[in-house]
Enzyme design. Sequence first.
Site, mmCIF file in Angstrom:
data_model
loop_
_atom_site.group_PDB
_atom_site.id
_atom_site.type_symbol
_atom_site.label_atom_id
_atom_site.label_comp_id
_atom_site.label_asym_id
_atom_site.label_seq_id
_atom_site.Cartn_x
_atom_site.Cartn_y
_atom_site.Cartn_z
ATOM 1 N N SER A 168 -6.522 2.524 6.650
ATOM 2 C CA SER A 168 -7.107 1.186 6.704
ATOM 3 C C SER A 168 -8.096 0.991 5.572
ATOM 4 C CB SER A 168 -7.812 0.942 8.045
ATOM 5 O OG SER A 168 -8.596 -0.244 7.947
ATOM 6 N N ASP A 318 1.258 -5.637 4.557
ATOM 7 C CA ASP A 318 1.276 -7.104 4.620
ATOM 8 C C ASP A 318 2.605 -7.703 4.162
ATOM 9 O OD1 ASP A 318 -1.294 -7.070 5.597
ATOM 10 O OD2 ASP A 318 -2.237 -7.413 3.653
HETATM 11 C C1 S3P Z 1 -6.872 -5.498 3.950
HETATM 12 C C2 S3P Z 1 -6.365 -4.344 4.484
HETATM 13 C C3 S3P Z 1 -5.233 -4.317 5.422
HETATM 14 C C4 S3P Z 1 -4.422 -5.604 5.320
HETATM 15 C C5 S3P Z 1 -5.274 -6.833 5.361
HETATM 16 C C6 S3P Z 1 -6.281 -6.819 4.224
HETATM 17 C C7 S3P Z 1 -8.042 -5.419 3.067
HETATM 18 O O1 S3P Z 1 -5.730 -4.193 6.741
HETATM 19 O O2 S3P Z 1 -3.449 -5.649 6.345
HETATM 20 O O3 S3P Z 1 -4.488 -8.000 5.248
HETATM 21 O O4 S3P Z 1 -8.371 -6.413 2.379
HETATM 22 O O5 S3P Z 1 -8.655 -4.352 3.015
HETATM 23 P P1 S3P Z 1 -6.150 -2.766 7.376
HETATM 24 O O6 S3P Z 1 -7.358 -2.269 6.693
HETATM 25 O O7 S3P Z 1 -6.403 -3.070 8.833
HETATM 26 O O8 S3P Z 1 -4.960 -1.868 7.175
#
Ligand code: S3P
Length: 432
Positions: A168, A318
């Site tokens: 994440s 995404d």
């Molecule tokens: C993001 C990380 C991802 C992604 C989200 C944007 C970011 O989420 O799905 O649209 O900007 O760091 P996660 O950190 O929950 O994987």
Amino acid sequence: MSQATATRVIAPARNLLGSLRLPGDKSISHRYALLGGLANGTTQLENFSTGADPASSLGCVAALGARVERDGAKVTIQGCGGQFHPASAPLDCGNSGSTMRMLAGLLASQRGAFTLIGDSSLTRRPMERIRKPLEAMGAHITLTQGHAPLTIEGAALNAIDYTTPVPSAQVKTAVLFAGLNADGTTSVTESVRTRDHGEIALEAFGVKVTRNHDTVSISGGQSLQGVDTVIPGDMSSAAFFLCAAALFPDSGLLLDNLGLNPTRATLLDVLATLGAKTSVLNLEQRSGELAGTVQLVAPKDGLGGATISGALAAQLIDELPVLAAIAPYTRHGIRIRDAKELRVKESDRIALVAENLRQMGAEVTEVEDGLDVPGGQALHGAEIDSGGDHRIAMAFSVAALRADGESTIHGAESADISFPEFFSLLDQVAVR
Ligand code: S3P
């Protein structure tokens, strides 16, 4: 069907032709908004995301004392000089998990208590993942059964070494943001390298960040200096157009000023596996982020097939809804695994993708952490339930371009979360 407030009818297309310059990257816009809000001095941003999500980040830092001026995609932020002001009301993160999680990282070391709220979708999303590391650093966080509303009481923080249990970038960034003001060096280790916009943005604001294999570290006590930069176009928004163009052998699509950070450009590799070639021109670097012009050439004999699992699934998280939505039109289908995180996004994206593919007449198998979508299928137009999720609304608008008959996208207004221009740009490039 979820509570839908706007519908869009998508007619099939014969081809996709045109050249587009897309609004700024959502992930980068969030990070610049949040860091600019806390920084010393002025941050001037061009091509800021037009989505509602990064506007939530701007709204929150404004509520915390930053002076935010906006003229379309131009944003100027007078930062708070390292100390946010007390908030007179709960901070509204809207639909944006990025705002809630990453802002919590910055608030963890601030004086006072702050409450973060969101809409019904955000209120269902897991927040325990930030409570654990931020509490280990010394902040105090109260959740409601693991979810927002979230109240955070800032404290003098200690540095930690943290290994993220699920890949994440939001959690990694939240911990690094907290590490800015912690005593000692904070490190985050991840098994899959997620998007590194947080690290790059910190460096752009004058902070030293070190990388060693899977670990990124930040020493506490560093201050942020405002930046002046242009944000590259959003690859996750581009994904809808790239996948749409890949479906039509005679398509011609050129995307200018597109973000090409290697942690975000994995889609180009998957498109290549499927047989669609992309060429990159005018590559340049701005504030540590790569941008360039991308041209797509679709295969003459249709797309092949692919398996997306492991690190690939995390890096493409995404883009998976749109890849699954075009999978029936490939020759060999697309198999997705290790993507359980899709179930805790703005909607349960595995379930909604499967449901909407079936609505269009496709055969699809749903598993806990992914989907099997066989290729060689013909789809018909259908009533699509976006579930209020922007990426589902846009993914199925792309699937609708190759279907037999019109499709109606319910909850089409959700595209505004990341890409308000989506439907008008689609009309501009779709040849009917
Ligand atoms: C993001 C990380 C991802 C992604 C989200 C944007 C970011 O989420 O799905 O649209 O900007 O760091 P996660 O950190 O929950 O994987």
